[in-house]
Design a protein around this motif. Structure first.
Motif, PDB file in Angstrom:
ATOM      1  N   PRO A 195       3.229   9.298   5.391  1.00 41.30           N
ATOM      2  CA  PRO A 195       3.642  10.681   6.101  1.00 41.30           C
ATOM      3  C   PRO A 195       4.379  11.428   5.318  1.00 41.30           C
ATOM      4  N   LYS A 207      -5.558  13.951   7.017  1.00 43.12           N
ATOM      5  CA  LYS A 207      -5.163  13.140   8.179  1.00 43.12           C
ATOM      6  C   LYS A 207      -5.070  11.633   7.979  1.00 43.12           C
ATOM      7  N   SER A 208      -6.052  11.075   7.307  1.00 45.62           N
ATOM      8  CA  SER A 208      -6.010   9.957   6.922  1.00 45.62           C
ATOM      9  C   SER A 208      -4.785   9.227   5.976  1.00 45.62           C
ATOM     10  N   THR A 221     -14.292   8.416  13.675  1.00 43.14           N
ATOM     11  CA  THR A 221     -13.579   9.757  13.713  1.00 43.14           C
ATOM     12  C   THR A 221     -14.119  11.005  13.174  1.00 43.14           C
ATOM     13  N   GLY A 259     -10.265   4.382  10.380  1.00 41.76           N
ATOM     14  CA  GLY A 259      -8.861   5.013   9.541  1.00 41.76           C
ATOM     15  C   GLY A 259      -9.232   5.339   8.240  1.00 41.76           C
ATOM     16  N   LEU A 295      -1.973  11.331   5.697  1.00 44.03           N
ATOM     17  CA  LEU A 295      -0.530  11.468   6.286  1.00 44.03           C
ATOM     18  C   LEU A 295      -0.323  10.068   7.195  1.00 44.03           C
ATOM     19  N   GLU A 296      -1.669   9.541   7.745  1.00 48.24           N
ATOM     20  CA  GLU A 296      -1.336   8.375   8.550  1.00 48.24           C
ATOM     21  C   GLU A 296      -0.767   7.128   7.876  1.00 48.24           C
ATOM     22  N   LYS A 297      -1.222   7.119   6.531  1.00 50.41           N
ATOM     23  CA  LYS A 297      -0.810   5.888   5.686  1.00 50.41           C
ATOM     24  C   LYS A 297       0.539   6.347   5.039  1.00 50.41           C
ATOM     25  N   ASP A 356      -4.530  19.810  16.111  1.00 55.63           N
ATOM     26  CA  ASP A 356      -3.617  18.806  15.384  1.00 55.63           C
ATOM     27  C   ASP A 356      -2.669  19.699  14.522  1.00 55.63           C
TER      28      ASP A 356
END
Lengths: 335, 154
Positions: free
Chosen positions: B119, B112-113, B74, B55, B115-117, B86
């Motif tokens: 948002p 992406k990383s 990834t 991640g 927005l994962e942590k 996506d």
């Protein structure tokens, strides 16, 4: 650029690591995050036969504050990102969190470690180049030759220690623990750098930096790290300044430590500038004196990465700015 | 000497015989034919080789392949799911954030990383997150707008 061939050894403990290093002295080097040494290897500035990969040594990855001796202890393999975001570091050594958070780029901070940043190799336009680029010139001091291309007629290597965490840690009075097969020793960070580009720091070939220790801040104190670089990310500092100062409950500066990095072959503490501040209140006039004293003492003489007059000017500006900011931090810390 | 290792890339496990001096970037491209991750500067200063490891965005050009064992890797090929783009990828296309496309895989992986942590990042946080990914074409404006649009619709 591909890496040269090597064998990778994965010690499971510090003891295993130092034993291996002792057994293979000239042919082995340590790899932690790899962000410095792998580039050096791609450029063939370093071609060790063995890499001692510390990533498997899990007891070098920690941040803990010990109430008994008031020391914030950070394991050498802790990544810079973790150091920058840590609540304990932000509370007990915010200048270190600032410095760690400004190293390179977010990606590099995810791999790079605090131990690696403290031990960063020194840098120079003529050194940090590929083998092909360097092959057209005779070797310089740092690569085993007899001359310096930056300081004409220079008698030593003037490559710069450009680590961001170093000046912040020195301003905070930090120490490092080094381990070898003969045991462990503690070196205050302001005595860790040799000021000579060929050696960079006092570590022996068989030593591993295991821990960085920062003393708990005094009451009524403030510290700050300011980085000046061409771009806001990725770049090494052109000048990096760490300042830690303590007040007397009022506006008088009781003690102060200033450290300027990236302007000389070792981070420099301008002691005369510090003494000008001690026992005094801040004023524009005093700050200007302190700034020009710092500039003179740091003596950026090396035309590397930026012209010398510019660096001299920036040292003065940044030292003043850092003192002002540290002062505000100290005052805002009062209830 | 080659070592037999297992690499977990985009959810699939690959068993490979890899020498210590191979970087993860080289193995992804040359052994696994995953050419989406790019070799730009190869020295950690451009970000085009960005992949996620557990991640976190890291530079695969400065990661030894052996060090990527037992981790979830990834790459850009693993971002779209079953052929469905996506939201970040769609936003990049919709906002004109792709010109030559070379920086794009690294940008999308980093976005992406983030927005994962986080948002709903601020523009400043977006800029800081992608500050390790260089783009020679776009001037970053559309890239930031694209990431912002995904943040705002979160």
């Amino acid at each position: 650029m591909r890496l040269p061939r090597f064998e990778c050894f994965y010690p499971r403990s510090v003891d295993e690591a130092v034993s291996f290093l002792a057994a293979h002295k000239e042919e082995a080097r340590i790899i932690a995050g790899g962000t410095d040494i792998l580039v050096a290897m791609k450029q063939r500035r370093s071609t060790p036969r063995y890499l001692v990969n510390l990533k498997g040594v899990c007891d070098l990855n920690y941040i803990r504050y010990q109430e008994s001796d008031g020391l914030l202890r950070i394991g050498a393999l802790t990544t810079l990102d973790v150091v920058a975001r840590s609540c304990e570091v932000k509370e007990l050594a915010p200048a270190l969190a600032q410095a760690a958070g400004r190293v390179a780029s977010p990606h590099l901070r995810n791999s790079g470690t605090i131990g690696g940043n403290v031990c960063l190799d020194s840098r120079c336009w003529y050194y940090n180049q590929s083998q092909f680029w360097r092959s057209v010139r005779e070797k310089c001091f740092k690569t085993g030759g007899d001359r310096c291309y930056v300081v004409k007629g220079g008698k030593q290597c003037y490559s710069l220690v450009s680590a961001d965490t170093a000046p912040a840690l020195i301003a905070l009075g930090a120490e490092v623990e080094l381990a070898s097969t003969t045991g462990r020793r503690v070196v205050p960070l302001d005595r860790f750098y040799t000021g000579v580009g060929q050696t960079v720091n006092v570590m022996g070939k068989g030593e591993v930096l295991t821990e960085v220790r920062v003393p708990r801040p005094a009451v009524d104190s403030g510290a700050v790290y300011i980085k000046h670089a061409y771009r806001e990310s990725i770049d090494f500092p052109l000048v990096g300044v760490g300042v830690a100062l303590g007040l007397d409950g009022g506006n008088i500066i009781k003690d102060v430590r200033i450290c300027v990095g990236a302007a000389a072959p070792a981070p420099v503490r301008p002691l005369k500038a510090e003494s000008l501040l001690k026992g005094n209140e801040l004023s524009e006039l005093l700050l200007k004196e302190v700034g020009s004293s710092a500039s003179e003492e740091v003596r950026p003489i090396v035309n590397l990465f930026a012209p010398v007059p510019y660096k001299r000017h920036i040292v003065g500006v940044l030292v003043q700015r850092a003192i002002r900011q540290a002062f505000e931090v100290a005052k805002s810390g009062r209830a | 000497m080659k070592q037999i290792i297992e690499l977990n890339v985009n959810g699939e496990t690959y068993e490979l015989a890899i020498e210590p001096h191979r970087t993860l970037l080289e193995v992804l491209r040359e052994n696994l034919s995953l050419f989406g991750t790019k070799k730009g500067c190869d020295e950690g200063t451009c970000g085009s080789c960005t992949v996620l490891i557990d991640g976190k965005p890291v530079l695969s050009c400065l990661t030894l392949a052996l060090d990527a064992r037992d981790k979830a890797i990834t790459t850009i090929e693993g971002v779209a799911k079953d052929g469905v783009l996506d939201p970040v990828q769609k936003a990049f296309i919709d906002h004109g954030a792709i010109q030559c496309g070379f920086c794009t895989p690294g940008m999308i992986i980093t976005a992406k990383s983030l927005l994962e942590k986080n948002p709903k990042p601020t523009e400043r946080e977006i800029r800081e997150a992608i500050s390790g990914n260089l783009c020679r074409c776009t001037g970053y404006v559309k890239i930031i707008e694209a990431i912002k649009s995904v943040a705002e619709s979160a």
